[in-house]
Design an enzyme around this catalytic site. Structure first.
Site, PDB file in Angstrom:
ATOM      1  N   THR A 200       0.819  -1.210   0.000  1.00 58.22           N
ATOM      2  CA  THR A 200       0.000   0.000   0.000  1.00 58.22           C
ATOM      3  C   THR A 200       0.850   1.255   0.000  1.00 58.22           C
ATOM      4  OG1 THR A 200      -1.680  -1.216   1.261  1.00 58.22           O
ATOM      5  CG2 THR A 200      -1.887   1.183   1.179  1.00 58.22           C
TER       6      THR A 200
ATOM      7  N   LYS B 233       7.183   0.261  -2.434  1.00 57.67           N
ATOM      8  CA  LYS B 233       7.584  -0.589  -3.546  1.00 57.67           C
ATOM      9  C   LYS B 233       8.992  -1.092  -3.258  1.00 57.67           C
ATOM     10  CE  LYS B 233       4.852   1.898  -7.023  1.00 57.67           C
ATOM     11  NZ  LYS B 233       4.898   2.665  -8.300  1.00 57.67           N
TER      12      LYS B 233
ATOM     13  N   ASP C  86       4.256 -10.334  14.002  1.00 53.62           N
ATOM     14  CA  ASP C  86       3.574 -10.641  12.742  1.00 53.62           C
ATOM     15  C   ASP C  86       4.319 -11.764  12.017  1.00 53.62           C
ATOM     16  OD1 ASP C  86       1.565 -10.413  10.863  1.00 53.62           O
ATOM     17  OD2 ASP C  86       2.523  -8.785   9.750  1.00 53.62           O
TER      18      ASP C  86
END
Length: 447
Positions: free
Chosen positions: A29, A32, A147
């Site tokens: 989002t 890159k 995560d």
């Protein structure tokens, strides 16, 4: 001007005179990731994560905080199985995170490419060994990932794991007054029940649950709890409503059960995995050399009587006589020695425990002979030799044998010798060579 430079860099022009951006590897989002070539002679290719400052600002303070947290976490970590952050660059409009390149893609994609979407148990052991080794290291340095999932586990060109994406990582300053974390984050399918229920939690224990989910996926080829409704998924996790396939061994089943324990107080911690029968086998010298070298590894480190030191060896240990100048700088970085009164078994045990945290493993002389030239894809092998000083005292000599970064020095310049000394403790290390700037160590012995 800065924005023009950044745009030009994407077309092949040098980025701040240091890197040339190539093909796009992936996008998210707000970022890159590009394959990039370093303009430094002989440097390896890297991955450059490009973030747009205006986009970060528009997303609110939370996204900028995540980037800062990722940088702060990665800067304090240096382990063979943790993706390395080389440097951070910035212009007026862009932020560039220059990172180690992992051309093998992520673990999820690798599993998806397999017909069964799972690994044989012996292969799963090797993968899990590297994942846990990285997390033990992170937790020892106060970093909880929060995560852990296959998408955030990358692979290098040789198939070695690289834990990545520390944007949700918790550092020591993230803890509340109760010593716990309170922010619910992560990916629901891999998040611990206490995190999903927004309770205070221990970050390391939450990572342990995620490890359990990953181990289940490696062995079974699918998620243990998969439901679009998070409340239902959390309910299944609390009831332990999962089923491993019949081909999974009993030791592996017990390990999954200990990790997928909904009670964090009784859940197996990552640091405790070395004591589990299934995982202990993969931590052994036999398993590591067998999987890494593909040969017949040594069955054990034989504890033969250490050879006695000769007169020159003993004199060189005397106070006031430092012979380190006779050896090259490279040798001093690669080799250390210490005096101990601990038994050989105890010394090797402590060296192995320290290796799980610091990213090396022990090999015997025969194992050194089988190590490929150039190291083990960034893994560090350490050999050890013991010599008898007196019936109750031995000299232990350590040498780095692997982890060569291409400079012929085996990564020795970056190896944490001081951290190793601290992990061994004063009950093992009586006197240590090269860490006190030539000062006398305990008991009046200078090494």
């Amino acid at each position: 001007m800065a924005a023009t430079k950044s745009k030009a860099a994407k077309k092949g022009a040098p980025l701040l005179g240091k890197y040339e951006l190539g093909r796009l590897l992936g996008r998210g989002t707000f970022a890159k990731v590009y394959h990039a070539r370093s303009l430094a002679p002989g440097a390896d290719p890297v991955a450059v994560k490009v973030l747009d400052k205006p986009d970060l600002a528009a997303a609110g303070a939370g996204m900028a905080t995540r980037v800062l947290r990722e940088v702060a976490a990665m800067r304090r970590l240096r382990h063979p199985n943790v993706l390395r952050l080389h440097e951070v660059l910035a212009t007026r409009s862009k932020v560039y995170l220059v990172m180690e390149l992992a051309p093998g893609g992520d673990l999820l994609s690798r599993l998806a490419s397999l017909p069964s979407r799972r690994l044989p148990e012996h292969a799963a052991q090797r993968v899990f060994l590297q994942l846990v080794s990285a997390l033990i290291y992170c937790h020892a340095r106060g970093v909880s990932h929060r995560d852990v999932k296959p998408q955030n586990v990358l692979l290098d060109a040789h198939g070695n794991l690289k834990v990545s994406d520390f944007g949700l990582a918790a550092l020591p300053d993230s803890l509340r007054d109760d010593g716990r974390l309170h922010t619910a984050c992560g990916t629901p399918a891999f998040a611990a029940p206490e995190v999903l229920r927004r309770k205070a939690y221990d970050g390391a224990k939450a990572d342990a649950w995620s490890c359990g989910v990953i181990l289940f996926v490696l062995l079974a080829g699918h998620l243990p709890f998969d439901d679009s409704n998070i409340a239902d998924m959390c309910r299944k996790a609390h009831r332990r409503e999962y089923a491993l396939p019949r081909w999974v061994s009993q030791p592996a089943r017990r390990l999954v059960s200990r990790l997928l324990d909904p009670n964090p107080a009784t859940r197996l911690a990552v640091a405790e995995l070395a004591t589990h029968p299934w995982f202990k086998r993969s931590l052994s010298l036999d398993s590591q050399l067998g999987s890494l070298l593909g040969g017949q590894p040594e069955r054990e480190l034989a504890f033969q009587a250490p050879p006695p030191l000769n007169a020159f060896d003993i004199i060189s240990m005397s106070p006031g006589l430092d012979l380190s100048g006779l050896f090259g700088e490279s040798k001093r970085r690669r080799e250390k020695r210490f005096v101990t009164t601990a038994s050989p078994e105890r010394t090797v045990e402590r060296l192995g425990q320290a290796g799980a945290k610091l990213g090396y493993f022990m090999v015997g002389k025969k194992g050194v002979e089988r190590l490929p030239l150039g190291g083990l894809s960034g893994l560090v092998a350490m050999s050890m030799e013991m010599s008898e000083v007196s019936p109750s005292m031995m000299l232990v000599e350590l040498r780095l044998e692997g982890g060569d970064d291409g400079d012929g020095d085996g990564g020795a310049e970056e190896f944490g010798w001081e951290e190793l000394r601290a992990e061994l403790g004063d009950d093992v290390v009586m006197a240590w060579h090269g860490c006190d700037g030539g000062k006398k160590d305990k008991e009046g012995i200078l090494l």
